[in-house]
Design a protein around this motif. Structure first.
Motif, short mmCIF file in Angstrom:
data_model
loop_
_atom_site.label_atom_id
_atom_site.label_comp_id
_atom_site.label_asym_id
_atom_site.label_seq_id
_atom_site.Cartn_x
_atom_site.Cartn_y
_atom_site.Cartn_z
N SER A 53 2.99 30.36 -13.30
CA SER A 53 3.30 28.93 -13.21
C SER A 53 3.24 28.44 -11.77
CB SER A 53 4.71 28.67 -13.77
OG SER A 53 4.82 29.07 -15.10
N LEU A 54 3.04 27.15 -11.62
CA LEU A 54 3.10 26.46 -10.34
C LEU A 54 3.69 25.08 -10.56
CD1 LEU A 54 -0.32 27.05 -8.51
CD2 LEU A 54 1.92 27.78 -7.71
N ARG A 55 4.33 24.55 -9.55
CA ARG A 55 4.77 23.16 -9.59
C ARG A 55 4.18 22.43 -8.40
NH1 ARG A 55 10.75 20.32 -9.26
NH2 ARG A 55 10.53 20.89 -7.06
N LEU A 56 3.42 21.40 -8.71
CA LEU A 56 2.84 20.55 -7.69
C LEU A 56 3.74 19.34 -7.45
CD1 LEU A 56 -0.91 20.48 -8.84
CD2 LEU A 56 0.31 22.20 -7.45
N SER A 57 3.77 18.88 -6.21
CA SER A 57 4.53 17.69 -5.85
C SER A 57 3.60 16.63 -5.29
CB SER A 57 5.60 18.02 -4.81
OG SER A 57 6.53 18.97 -5.30
N GLN A 113 0.84 -1.19 0.00
CA GLN A 113 0.00 0.00 0.00
C GLN A 113 0.88 1.24 0.00
OE1 GLN A 113 -3.15 -0.19 2.81
NE2 GLN A 113 -3.58 2.00 2.75
N VAL A 114 0.45 2.25 -0.73
CA VAL A 114 1.22 3.50 -0.83
C VAL A 114 0.35 4.64 -0.34
CG1 VAL A 114 0.52 3.94 -3.22
CG2 VAL A 114 2.69 4.85 -2.35
N GLN A 115 0.99 5.60 0.30
CA GLN A 115 0.31 6.84 0.71
C GLN A 115 0.85 7.98 -0.14
OE1 GLN A 115 1.93 4.92 3.38
NE2 GLN A 115 0.03 3.74 3.26
N LEU A 116 -0.04 8.89 -0.54
CA LEU A 116 0.33 10.00 -1.42
C LEU A 116 -0.04 11.32 -0.76
CD1 LEU A 116 -1.18 8.50 -4.71
CD2 LEU A 116 1.21 8.40 -3.97
N VAL A 117 0.87 12.29 -0.82
CA VAL A 117 0.61 13.61 -0.27
C VAL A 117 0.99 14.66 -1.31
CG1 VAL A 117 1.13 15.26 1.53
CG2 VAL A 117 1.00 12.83 2.09
N GLU A 118 0.01 15.46 -1.72
CA GLU A 118 0.25 16.53 -2.68
C GLU A 118 0.57 17.83 -1.95
OE1 GLU A 118 -3.47 14.25 -4.27
OE2 GLU A 118 -2.70 14.99 -2.37
N SER A 119 1.32 18.68 -2.63
CA SER A 119 1.60 20.03 -2.12
C SER A 119 1.95 20.93 -3.29
CB SER A 119 2.75 20.00 -1.11
OG SER A 119 3.94 19.57 -1.73
N GLY A 120 2.03 22.22 -3.02
CA GLY A 120 2.45 23.16 -4.04
C GLY A 120 1.34 24.01 -4.63
N GLY A 121 0.11 23.76 -4.25
CA GLY A 121 -0.98 24.56 -4.77
C GLY A 121 -0.95 25.97 -4.21
N GLY A 122 -1.79 26.82 -4.78
CA GLY A 122 -1.86 28.20 -4.31
C GLY A 122 -2.67 29.06 -5.24
N LEU A 123 -2.62 30.36 -4.98
CA LEU A 123 -3.33 31.34 -5.79
C LEU A 123 -2.32 32.07 -6.67
CD1 LEU A 123 -5.82 33.06 -6.53
CD2 LEU A 123 -5.27 34.49 -4.54
#
Length: 127
Positions: A17-21, A1-11
């Motif tokens: 440009s934006l980079r999400l991880s 099983q894998v857990q995923l966590v996103e980050s990098g969003g914003g206004l």
């Protein structure tokens, strides 16, 4: 099983440009096909792009028409992380962005093909 966590969003403003991880834990991210999806209020979750692995090297699988040429997916096996670089952002890119992991034997764009999902990160683009 894998857990995923996103980050990098914003206004951001249109054109920026934006980079999400998407950081994976529990298993190697290279064990899975990784997709980025997005969901705007009142709309269904839609496919943006997906990535596959050849050994520890990542390569993109496909892009949705709405993001092709502006978004780039990439992966870093050593960091167990997949990225989504978004350029020339538009107001219609505003959504919650999710990364997802699924079996490598699938190859379509349906959410049903992905087993594990992150909690999402909000991207808002002002025009």
């Amino acid at each position: 099983q894998v857990q995923l966590v996103e980050s990098g969003g914003g206004l951001v403003q249109a054109g920026e440009s934006l980079r999400l991880s998407c950081v994976a834990s529990g298993r190697a991210v290279s064990s899975y096909r990784i997709g980025w999806f997005r969901q705007s209020p009142g709309k269904e979750r839609e496919f943006a792009t997906a990535l596959r692995w050849s050994g520890t090297s990542a390569y993109y699988e496909s892009y949705a028409d709405a993001v092709e040429g502006r978004f780039t997916i990439s992966g870093d096996n050593a960091k167990n992380t997949v990225y989504l670089q978004m350029t020339s952002l538009k107001a219609e890119d505003t959504a919650v962005y999710y990364c997802a992991a699924g079996p490598t034997e699938f190859g379509g764009r349906s959410t049903d093909e992905y087993t594990y999902w992150g909690q999402g990160t909000q991207v808002a683009v002002s025009s």
